[in-house]
Every structure is written in structure tokens, then in C-alpha cells.
Design an enzyme around this catalytic site. Structure first.
Site, PDB file in Angstrom:
ATOM      1  N   THR A  86      83.449  57.712  24.168  1.00 22.87           N
ATOM      2  CA  THR A  86      83.107  57.783  22.761  1.00 22.87           C
ATOM      3  C   THR A  86      84.141  57.736  21.697  1.00 22.87           C
ATOM      4  OG1 THR A  86      80.794  58.979  23.365  1.00 22.87           O
ATOM      5  CG2 THR A  86      81.704  58.929  21.157  1.00 22.87           C
TER       6      THR A  86
ATOM      7  N   SER B  14      82.719  57.071  30.514  1.00 25.90           N
ATOM      8  CA  SER B  14      83.192  57.669  31.661  1.00 25.90           C
ATOM      9  C   SER B  14      82.100  57.785  32.739  1.00 25.90           C
ATOM     10  CB  SER B  14      83.524  59.099  31.209  1.00 25.90           C
ATOM     11  OG  SER B  14      82.442  59.809  30.773  1.00 25.90           O
TER      12      SER B  14
ATOM     13  N   THR C 179      83.180  62.243  27.210  1.00 29.84           N
ATOM     14  CA  THR C 179      82.870  63.502  27.456  1.00 29.84           C
ATOM     15  C   THR C 179      81.829  63.688  28.620  1.00 29.84           C
ATOM     16  OG1 THR C 179      81.020  63.586  25.834  1.00 29.84           O
ATOM     17  CG2 THR C 179      83.327  64.141  25.209  1.00 29.84           C
ATOM     18  N   ASP C 180      81.153  62.709  29.102  1.00 31.68           N
ATOM     19  CA  ASP C 180      80.030  63.001  30.087  1.00 31.68           C
ATOM     20  C   ASP C 180      80.591  63.129  31.356  1.00 31.68           C
ATOM     21  OD1 ASP C 180      78.429  62.201  28.070  1.00 31.68           O
ATOM     22  OD2 ASP C 180      77.806  60.155  28.848  1.00 31.68           O
TER      23      ASP C 180
HETATM   24  N1  ASP Z   1      78.997  58.191  27.001  1.00 37.17           N
HETATM   25  C1  ASP Z   1      80.355  58.695  26.768  1.00 37.17           C
HETATM   26  C2  ASP Z   1      81.335  58.815  27.800  1.00 37.17           C
HETATM   27  O1  ASP Z   1      81.234  59.689  28.787  1.00 37.17           O
HETATM   28  C3  ASP Z   1      79.918  59.799  26.007  1.00 37.17           C
HETATM   29  C4  ASP Z   1      81.288  60.391  25.300  1.00 37.17           C
HETATM   30  O2  ASP Z   1      82.377  60.100  25.485  1.00 37.17           O
HETATM   31  O3  ASP Z   1      80.881  61.462  24.674  1.00 37.17           O
HETATM   32  O4  ASP Z   1      81.960  57.853  28.017  1.00 37.17           O
END
Ligand code: ASP
Length: 301
Positions: free
Chosen positions: A12, A54, A85-86
């Protein structure tokens, strides 16, 4: 002036809105444009390693991150990995186990809102991560929302709020204040001797539910390693005893973890836990799910 390497991998933090929804688009250099304060304390080179959500990362991608760090370990004072973050907790745990012997900081960060979005956490997180990497303490950590989390304890517990991470089963190592000061609350651990020789991603994590059918286990016979996420302090339900015994006899190594975020597995406590011990299942202690997977993939247990 400290010299850092930013390894950009997507997430993200690097996202832009597209007709198919949010998708990583910003390069590492573009991310750095949002935090001009960096030039006060460090210089940052960029490695645009991949540009992925991710959710799409595999063990090979995580190994590529570890290799990017190792390749330039002598060139830089610290490393920052910008990451989605995932699955950041999976990467943090795996790098924690792979880079045990590294004497430099490796700091993972990401954000819940894209860089440049209104009220985004991205500039603060990336700046804080660079501050921690420049601080010089060796080890793999995640820096999010002002908290410094040990790499093997990172848990994402919220899918939308800005403060989305915690350190499971141990306090955060420290904080980065609004004034930019890095404060360590936990003493540094001594460096561990050596990294694992090989990594086996063939590990299945299976969540037990109260009515999981025993017949399901026969499909797993012979699979190298299966982690059973059990309840509370850990145990095998009586109605699954036969199925788990047959699985272990089929040469599958069976490990036990808990659905609880903290507190860990204590197999000797209850009869259901002793049943698991008697079958030959191996306790994963108080590891997080992500750390348990990493430790088993690295062959430490
Ligand atoms: N879907 C995103 C990822 O993990 C979520 C994030 O980065 O907050 O790449």
C-alpha cells in the site's frame, strides 16, 4: 552521515488507485521524495526489487529480499524494506530466522494508506524506519506507528486502522517519538551464530475447528510438515486422535501451535495436550503463527 539502502517491494505504501483498485506503482526514489527530512541524518540508495501487493509474495521473493541485504551488507549501515502490511509479519519472521548472523539493522515498514494520500501514515513510518536503521542496532525489526517490533513477534491485528500491529507475547523493543528520537526499552540480544543452510517452504498450516472431519487428514499423508493450529494451551480432540496418529505414521512431522495470539502452547497441562505429546506432535511454544512457519521452514525444529 549514515548510509542506508531502501529495498522497495510494493505494498500500500507504494500504491496508486487504478481501474482495478489499489496497485503498487511508486518506485523507491518516488517514496523518498515524500520525506525530505532524511537528508538531515542519512543518505539513502534505492533497490527497486519488486512491485507487488504482499498478498502475492512467496518464499522466493522473501529470499530475494534477504539476498539483497546480504549482497550489500558491507556497503551500508542499515537496510529498510518497504513492504505491504498484509504479509509483513511473514517476511519479518522469515528474515529474522535467515539473517540471524547479520550485524546490521534490517527494518521492515509499510503503511495502511498510500504515500501521498491525505492523513497517510506512510511518511512517518518510512522516516521512522530510516531513523531506526540509522541508529545502528543489529537485528530484524518492523517499525510501524511509532513502535519498534521484534521481527519474530510481529502480528497484524487490524485490517483498516492506522495502528494495526502489535508485538505478540513480548513488549515492543522500543519506540520512535514524535521528535524523531529512537528509544530502546529492551536490551539488544547477542548476535546468533549462523543462518540456516536451506529453506523448505513445504509447510502446511491447518486450523482446527470444533467439527473438522477426521477423513480430511488422509489427504495430507506424506506431506512433509503440518502445523496444527489448536485451541488454547494446545491439544488434539479425541475424535481426531486416530487421524493424527495415521498422519504421523505416514512420515509427516506434525507441530502444534495455538489460536491464541500470546501465551503459547503448554502440552503437558491438560489431558488433551498429553494426547498430542503421546502421538509425537511437536510443540511450537509461544511462537506467533508467522514465526512458527519460519522456524519450521528453516528446519530449526
Ligand atoms: N494489500 C496490501 C499489501 O499487503 C496492504 C498493505 O500494504 O497495507 O500489499
Amino acid at each position: 552521515m549514515k548510509k542506508l539502502l531502501l529495498i522497495a517491494t510494493g505494498g500500500t505504501i507504494a500504491c496508486r488507485e487504478t481501474e482495478n483498485g489499489l496497485s503498487p506503482a511508486l518506485s523507491g526514489t518516488e517514496l523518498l521524495h515524500f520525506i525530505p527530512q532524511l537528508s538531515d541524518f542519512c543518505t539513502v540508495d534505492v533497490c527497486d526489487l519488486m512491485q507487488l501487493d504482499s498478498t502475492d509474495l512467496t518464499a522466493d521473493d522473501r529470499l530475494a529480499m534477504a539476498q539483497a541485504v546480504r549482497r550489500d551488507a558491507d556497503q551500508y549501515d542499515g537496510f529498510v524494506i518497504a513492504h505491504g502490511t498484509d504479509t509483513l509479519a511473514y517476511t519479518a519472521a522469515l528474515l529474522y530466522h535467515i539473517l540471524t548472523d547479520l550485524t546490521k539493522p534490517v527494518v521492515l515498514t509499510g503503511s495502511m494508506l498510500p504515500m501521498g494520500a491525505s492523513s497517510s501514515d506512510a511518511p512517518r513510518n518510512l522516516l521512522d524506519a530510516c531513523r531506526v536503521a540509522a541508529d545502528g542496532r543489529a537485528g530484524v525489526v518492523a517499525v510501524l506507528c511509532g513502535k519498534i517490533l521484534p521481527g519474530n513477534r510481529v502480528v497484524k491485528f487490524h485490517s483498516t486502522q492506522i495502528d494495526a500491529f502489535l508485538s505478540a507475547g513480548a513488549p515492543p523493543l522500543g519506540t520512535v517519538g514524535a521528535d524523531g528520537k529512537v528509544r530502546w526499552d529492551v536490551p539488544a540480544a547477542p548476535p546468533a551464530p549462523s543462518a540456516p543452510a536451506a529453506l523448505d517452504p513445504h509447510v502446511l498450516l491447518l486450523k482446527l475447528t470444533p467439527d473438522l472431519e477426521p477423513s480430511f487428514f488422509s489427504a495430507l499423508h506424506g506431506y512433509p510438515k503440518v502445523i496444527l493450529e489448536t485451541f488454547g494451551a494446545g491439544g488434539i480432540p479425541a475424535r481426531l486422535e486416530h487421524a493424527v496418529r495415521a498422519l504421523i505414521e505416514s512420515s509427516t512431522r506434525v507441530y502444534i501451535t495455538s489460536q491464541c495470539t500470546a501465551g503459547g502452547v503448554h502440552l503437558h497441562h491438560y489431558a488433551v495436550g498429553r494426547r498430542a505429546e503421546a502421538l509425537g506432535a511437536i510443540s511450537l511454544g509461544d511462537r506467533t503463527t508467522e514465526d512458527a512457519l519460519a522456524a519450521v521452514m528453516c528446519g530449526e525444529i
